[in-house]
Design a protein around this motif. Sequence first.
Motif, short mmCIF file in Angstrom:
data_model
loop_
_atom_site.label_atom_id
_atom_site.label_comp_id
_atom_site.label_asym_id
_atom_site.label_seq_id
_atom_site.Cartn_x
_atom_site.Cartn_y
_atom_site.Cartn_z
N VAL A 1 0.85 -1.19 0.00
CA VAL A 1 0.00 0.00 0.00
C VAL A 1 0.88 1.24 0.00
CG1 VAL A 1 -1.84 1.27 1.17
CG2 VAL A 1 -1.80 -1.25 1.24
N TRP A 2 0.86 1.99 -1.10
CA TRP A 2 1.57 3.27 -1.20
C TRP A 2 0.65 4.23 -1.91
CZ3 TRP A 2 4.38 4.12 -6.18
CH2 TRP A 2 4.23 3.06 -7.07
N ARG A 3 1.06 4.83 -3.04
CA ARG A 3 0.13 5.63 -3.81
C ARG A 3 -0.97 4.75 -4.40
NH1 ARG A 3 3.41 7.76 -7.65
NH2 ARG A 3 4.21 9.19 -6.08
N TYR A 4 -0.62 3.52 -4.62
CA TYR A 4 -1.54 2.52 -5.13
C TYR A 4 -1.67 1.41 -4.11
CZ TYR A 4 0.07 4.92 -9.34
OH TYR A 4 0.42 5.89 -10.25
N VAL A 5 -2.69 0.59 -4.29
CA VAL A 5 -2.83 -0.63 -3.50
C VAL A 5 -2.55 -1.79 -4.44
CG1 VAL A 5 -4.35 -2.06 -2.10
CG2 VAL A 5 -4.51 0.43 -1.96
N GLU A 6 -1.42 -2.46 -4.20
CA GLU A 6 -1.03 -3.59 -5.03
C GLU A 6 -1.36 -4.89 -4.31
OE1 GLU A 6 2.67 -3.55 -7.21
OE2 GLU A 6 3.25 -1.70 -6.16
N GLN A 7 -2.04 -5.78 -5.01
CA GLN A 7 -2.32 -7.12 -4.52
C GLN A 7 -1.87 -8.10 -5.60
OE1 GLN A 7 -5.85 -7.24 -1.55
NE2 GLN A 7 -6.63 -6.17 -3.34
N VAL A 8 -0.76 -8.78 -5.33
CA VAL A 8 -0.12 -9.59 -6.36
C VAL A 8 0.20 -10.97 -5.81
CG1 VAL A 8 0.85 -7.55 -7.49
CG2 VAL A 8 2.19 -8.75 -5.75
N ASP A 9 0.52 -11.88 -6.74
CA ASP A 9 0.80 -13.26 -6.35
C ASP A 9 2.28 -13.59 -6.29
OD1 ASP A 9 -1.88 -14.02 -6.07
OD2 ASP A 9 -2.09 -14.30 -8.23
N SER A 10 3.14 -12.66 -6.71
CA SER A 10 4.57 -12.90 -6.62
C SER A 10 5.31 -11.59 -6.43
CB SER A 10 5.08 -13.60 -7.89
OG SER A 10 5.06 -12.72 -8.99
N ILE A 11 6.49 -11.66 -5.81
CA ILE A 11 7.30 -10.46 -5.58
C ILE A 11 7.66 -9.80 -6.89
CG2 ILE A 11 9.59 -9.69 -4.79
CD1 ILE A 11 9.31 -11.73 -2.49
N GLY A 12 7.91 -10.60 -7.93
CA GLY A 12 8.26 -10.06 -9.23
C GLY A 12 7.20 -9.19 -9.85
N GLU A 13 5.95 -9.33 -9.41
CA GLU A 13 4.84 -8.52 -9.95
C GLU A 13 4.70 -7.17 -9.24
OE1 GLU A 13 1.10 -10.84 -10.92
OE2 GLU A 13 2.13 -12.26 -9.60
N ILE A 14 5.40 -6.95 -8.13
CA ILE A 14 5.26 -5.70 -7.38
C ILE A 14 5.76 -4.54 -8.22
CG2 ILE A 14 6.00 -4.43 -5.33
CD1 ILE A 14 6.12 -7.13 -3.86
N LEU A 15 4.97 -3.50 -8.35
CA LEU A 15 5.33 -2.35 -9.17
C LEU A 15 6.32 -1.43 -8.48
CD1 LEU A 15 1.85 -1.37 -10.68
CD2 LEU A 15 3.68 -2.67 -11.77
N HIS A 16 6.19 -1.25 -7.17
CA HIS A 16 7.08 -0.32 -6.47
C HIS A 16 8.51 -0.87 -6.53
CE1 HIS A 16 8.90 2.26 -3.50
NE2 HIS A 16 7.77 2.92 -3.33
N PRO A 17 9.42 -0.17 -7.22
CA PRO A 17 10.75 -0.76 -7.45
C PRO A 17 11.55 -1.00 -6.18
CG PRO A 17 10.69 1.53 -8.17
CD PRO A 17 9.28 1.14 -7.87
N ALA A 18 11.48 -0.07 -5.22
CA ALA A 18 12.26 -0.25 -3.99
C ALA A 18 11.73 -1.42 -3.17
CB ALA A 18 12.25 1.04 -3.17
N VAL A 19 10.42 -1.57 -3.10
CA VAL A 19 9.85 -2.70 -2.36
C VAL A 19 10.21 -4.01 -3.04
CG1 VAL A 19 7.72 -3.78 -1.58
CG2 VAL A 19 7.97 -1.29 -1.43
N ARG A 20 10.01 -4.07 -4.35
CA ARG A 20 10.31 -5.30 -5.09
C ARG A 20 11.78 -5.70 -4.94
NH1 ARG A 20 9.24 -3.44 -9.77
NH2 ARG A 20 11.40 -3.05 -10.39
N GLU A 21 12.67 -4.74 -5.19
CA GLU A 21 14.09 -5.07 -5.13
C GLU A 21 14.59 -5.22 -3.70
OE1 GLU A 21 15.54 -6.04 -7.80
OE2 GLU A 21 13.71 -5.51 -8.90
N GLY A 22 13.97 -4.51 -2.75
CA GLY A 22 14.34 -4.67 -1.35
C GLY A 22 14.01 -6.07 -0.85
#
Length: 339
Positions: A59-80
Amino acid sequence: MSMVVCRAPFRVSFFGGGSDYPEWYRDEPGAVLSTTIDKYIYITCRYLPPFLGTKHRVVWRYVEQVDSIGEILHPAVREGLRYLNFDDSLGIELHYQGDLPSRVGMGSSSTFVVALLKALTGLRGLKADQQKIAEMAIELEQVRMKETVGSQDQVAAAFGGLNVINFHQNGRFDVNPLGLSAERERELSSNLMLFFPGRSRFSSDQALSVTQNLPNRVAEIRRMVAMVREGEAILRHGDLMDFGRMLHETWQLKRCLSDRVSSPEIDNLYDRARRAGAVGGKLLGAGGTGFVLLYVPRECQAAVIDALTPQCVNVPFALEREGVRTVHQSNNVILPNDG
């Protein structure tokens, strides 16, 4: 540990900006004088219970609900998450909150990364002190994410306080707190004002323009590094009005680094503030737009507010000394193996 809430402070940079880019300090030593302030980014994270219908929720500017880490749009969250070896065997829920807008020259992207790494290492039960968090944040942004960013924001957000931060050619840094009395810090902060003109930008765009021009601005960067020691001396035992005058000088130097550092809007705002009584100031961050820091004697502050209203919002602040920290942790979240 099943849930962690961490916060990291925003920073205000006074002198030395530009010398914290690896493109500079790999060749010549860099230094900055900066402080953190009582405005924060908060990251809350936990393992997401498996029966909520999604694997990961961000949850940031958007609410992302995904099935894998690779699908996360926020680059810092995904790569972190990848950096710390999280996988999809356990779901992650992460929420972001901030006291100030993002992309406004306050080091928000790096502050976010510092708070994120503190929260994720805590969730994993890993030990990571301020030094380690700063080093990890620099590696994540500059190496893993390949962002054009300096190194001062990660260090400032991790350590907190009013510091001289030195950057060495071997890639290391050291943090030297000024250790001013509370009275002297209040005297400084009472003459500083922050104004927000209400626009944001992607700092990496401006930063790329600055770093590409560094070989042509060696004299200016060297002068900005020298001002770190001069500014420190003033804060310790000098006339703070001279500190304000130095802010004006460093802003003139910074404007030479790239034609994208300032804008007609910012130049007009700054000129109006100076006519109303501001001694000096600068646009914070890589440039373009964002928060404007001004040194204004207290007797002139009402006039400066009048001169910049309604175009800008005045944001009162105080200095802070803590840096990144865990503000809450609990163990009462249901995990997949809880039965």
